[in-house]
Design a protein around this motif. Structure first.
Motif, PDB file in Angstrom:
ATOM      1  N   GLU A  45       8.105   4.911   5.038  1.00 54.78           N
ATOM      2  CA  GLU A  45       6.912   4.205   5.500  1.00 54.78           C
ATOM      3  C   GLU A  45       7.096   2.691   5.389  1.00 54.78           C
ATOM      4  O   GLU A  45       6.631   1.934   6.248  1.00 54.78           O
ATOM      5  N   ARG A  46       7.761   2.234   4.344  1.00 55.54           N
ATOM      6  CA  ARG A  46       8.033   0.799   4.205  1.00 55.54           C
ATOM      7  C   ARG A  46       8.946   0.315   5.328  1.00 55.54           C
ATOM      8  O   ARG A  46       8.749  -0.755   5.897  1.00 55.54           O
ATOM      9  N   SER A  55      10.246  12.284   2.800  1.00 61.94           N
ATOM     10  CA  SER A  55       9.229  11.282   2.546  1.00 61.94           C
ATOM     11  C   SER A  55       8.494  11.647   1.272  1.00 61.94           C
ATOM     12  O   SER A  55       8.067  12.774   1.078  1.00 61.94           O
ATOM     13  N   GLY A 110       5.699  10.127   0.009  1.00 58.92           N
ATOM     14  CA  GLY A 110       4.253   9.934   0.032  1.00 58.92           C
ATOM     15  C   GLY A 110       3.746   9.082  -1.118  1.00 58.92           C
ATOM     16  O   GLY A 110       2.557   9.000  -1.372  1.00 58.92           O
ATOM     17  N   GLU A 111       4.686   8.407  -1.808  1.00 55.31           N
ATOM     18  CA  GLU A 111       4.292   7.622  -2.974  1.00 55.31           C
ATOM     19  C   GLU A 111       3.514   6.392  -2.557  1.00 55.31           C
ATOM     20  O   GLU A 111       3.866   5.699  -1.600  1.00 55.31           O
ATOM     21  N   ARG A 112       2.446   6.103  -3.290  1.00 54.83           N
ATOM     22  CA  ARG A 112       1.591   4.970  -2.956  1.00 54.83           C
ATOM     23  C   ARG A 112       2.076   3.732  -3.682  1.00 54.83           C
ATOM     24  O   ARG A 112       2.643   3.783  -4.765  1.00 54.83           O
ATOM     25  N   GLY A 113       1.793   2.604  -3.084  1.00 54.52           N
ATOM     26  CA  GLY A 113       2.213   1.346  -3.680  1.00 54.52           C
ATOM     27  C   GLY A 113       1.182   0.804  -4.643  1.00 54.52           C
ATOM     28  O   GLY A 113       0.101   1.374  -4.841  1.00 54.52           O
ATOM     29  N   THR A 169      -1.375  -1.075  -4.884  1.00 53.69           N
ATOM     30  CA  THR A 169      -2.472  -1.801  -4.243  1.00 53.69           C
ATOM     31  C   THR A 169      -3.477  -2.267  -5.264  1.00 53.69           C
ATOM     32  O   THR A 169      -4.225  -3.164  -4.998  1.00 53.69           O
ATOM     33  N   ASP A 206       6.603   4.603  -0.371  1.00 50.84           N
ATOM     34  CA  ASP A 206       7.445   5.551   0.357  1.00 50.84           C
ATOM     35  C   ASP A 206       8.501   4.784   1.151  1.00 50.84           C
ATOM     36  O   ASP A 206       8.162   3.890   1.944  1.00 50.84           O
ATOM     37  N   ARG A 237       0.806  -1.218   0.000  1.00 50.67           N
ATOM     38  CA  ARG A 237       0.000   0.000   0.000  1.00 50.67           C
ATOM     39  C   ARG A 237       0.840   1.268   0.000  1.00 50.67           C
ATOM     40  O   ARG A 237       0.295   2.368  -0.025  1.00 50.67           O
ATOM     41  N   THR A 238       2.153   1.141   0.044  1.00 54.58           N
ATOM     42  CA  THR A 238       2.990   2.341   0.006  1.00 54.58           C
ATOM     43  C   THR A 238       4.301   2.032  -0.700  1.00 54.58           C
ATOM     44  O   THR A 238       4.847   0.930  -0.570  1.00 54.58           O
TER      45      THR A 238
END
Length: 286
Positions: free
Chosen positions: A199-200, A279, A281-284, A286, A196, A193-194
């Motif tokens: 965040e990962r 960061s 903020g890139e989304r994965g 999903t 970033d 889901r990310t």
């Protein structure tokens, strides 16, 4: 500025002042009404209960759009239309997110006894998709009904006859792979889901026990960043303190080889994250 604020500003990027140009005010186009909706409305429009919708989001079937100003999840109209236009909607969607709780219900789906199902689950043949803590503070695992049916079609031999040698050895050692299998699935879904890097890294750090995390990330400032970006507990995580304490143990890696795997993965993720001062903020996917 304290250390946490300083480090977070480096990760997230500085907050720039708003500079207002002289002249007439700029008229901004208002967003179209209902361009994105909240979770409750999205669930209703997809014909799902709140729990079913949460499961669909968890599994990446429904993808959240940019969050609302207050941080709440929002779902784009295009995303809802994509799901509604899928073949077999709405029954197919409900089948994909349907779950059963506990060995008795899961065994009934497979046509086997609760005891046999528990033995197969303890040996890692099924991966739970969630959990509940009952009033006796016992973990009740949740399983996707569709996955159970797929297993029955794929492995009919395991539903009948004697246990295989590998399973007998696991049972003799009193192994229970359900928590580990669930953690692997949970972390994998969060990582999808990310994109970033920080965040990962925070997802991987959240699974490590406290002492292991301190050894893996000796820099306190980095640990502050990882804690700030840590994912919230999964949907259904209990709020009652006694039950939450039981569930909390499920969120942390326990066997030595599992801890080692997450530590190695975190080291790799941090190597990439440290090369990204902000960061993204890139989304994965999903």
């Amino acid at each position: 500025m304290d250390v946490a604020t300083q480090v977070l500003s480096e990760v997230r990027g500085p907050v720039l002042p708003v500079i207002r140009a002289a002249g007439p005010p700029v008229v901004r186009a208002e967003p179209l009404p209902d361009a994105a909706v909240g979770g409750a409305r999205a669930a209703g429009e997809l014909g799902l209960t709140r729990t079913e919708f949460a499961r669909a989001v968890q599994l990446g079937i429904v993808r959240a759009g940019p969050p609302a100003p207050g941080g709440g999840a929002r779902y784009e109209r295009a995303e809802l239309e994509r799901i509604r236009s899928a073949e077999g909607f709405p029954d197919g969607l409900r089948e994909r997110v349907g779950t059963v709780a506990g060995a008795e219900a899961a065994g009934a789906v497979l046509g086997i006894s609760p005891g046999r199902f528990t033995r197969l689950a303890r040996c890692g043949h099924f991966t739970p998709v969630g959990y509940r803590i009952n009033r006796y503070r016992v973990v009740v695992w949740l399983y996707l009904t569709a996955e159970l049916r797929e297993f029955a079609d794929r492995e009919p031999g395991l539903l009948r006859g004697s246990a295989c040698q590998a399973d007998r050895e696991l049972l003799a050692a009193k192994a229970d792979l359900r928590p580990r299998k669930w953690r692997g699935r949970h972390v994998g879904l969060l990582l999808r889901r990310t994109a970033d890097p920080w965040e990962r890294a925070a997802v991987l750090a959240s699974v490590l026990p406290g002492e292991e995390l301190r050894q893996a990330v000796p820099d306190p400032a980095e640990r502050i960043v990882l804690a700030a970006l840590a994912p919230p507990p999964p949907y259904g995580h209990p709020q009652i303190p006694a039950a939450a304490a039981v569930a909390l143990r499920l969120l942390r890696a326990e066997p030595a080889d599992e801890v080692h795997w997450y530590r190695t993965s975190l080291d790799f993720a941090l190597t990439g994250a440290r090369g990204q001062p902000k960061s993204t903020g890139e989304r994965g996917p999903t």
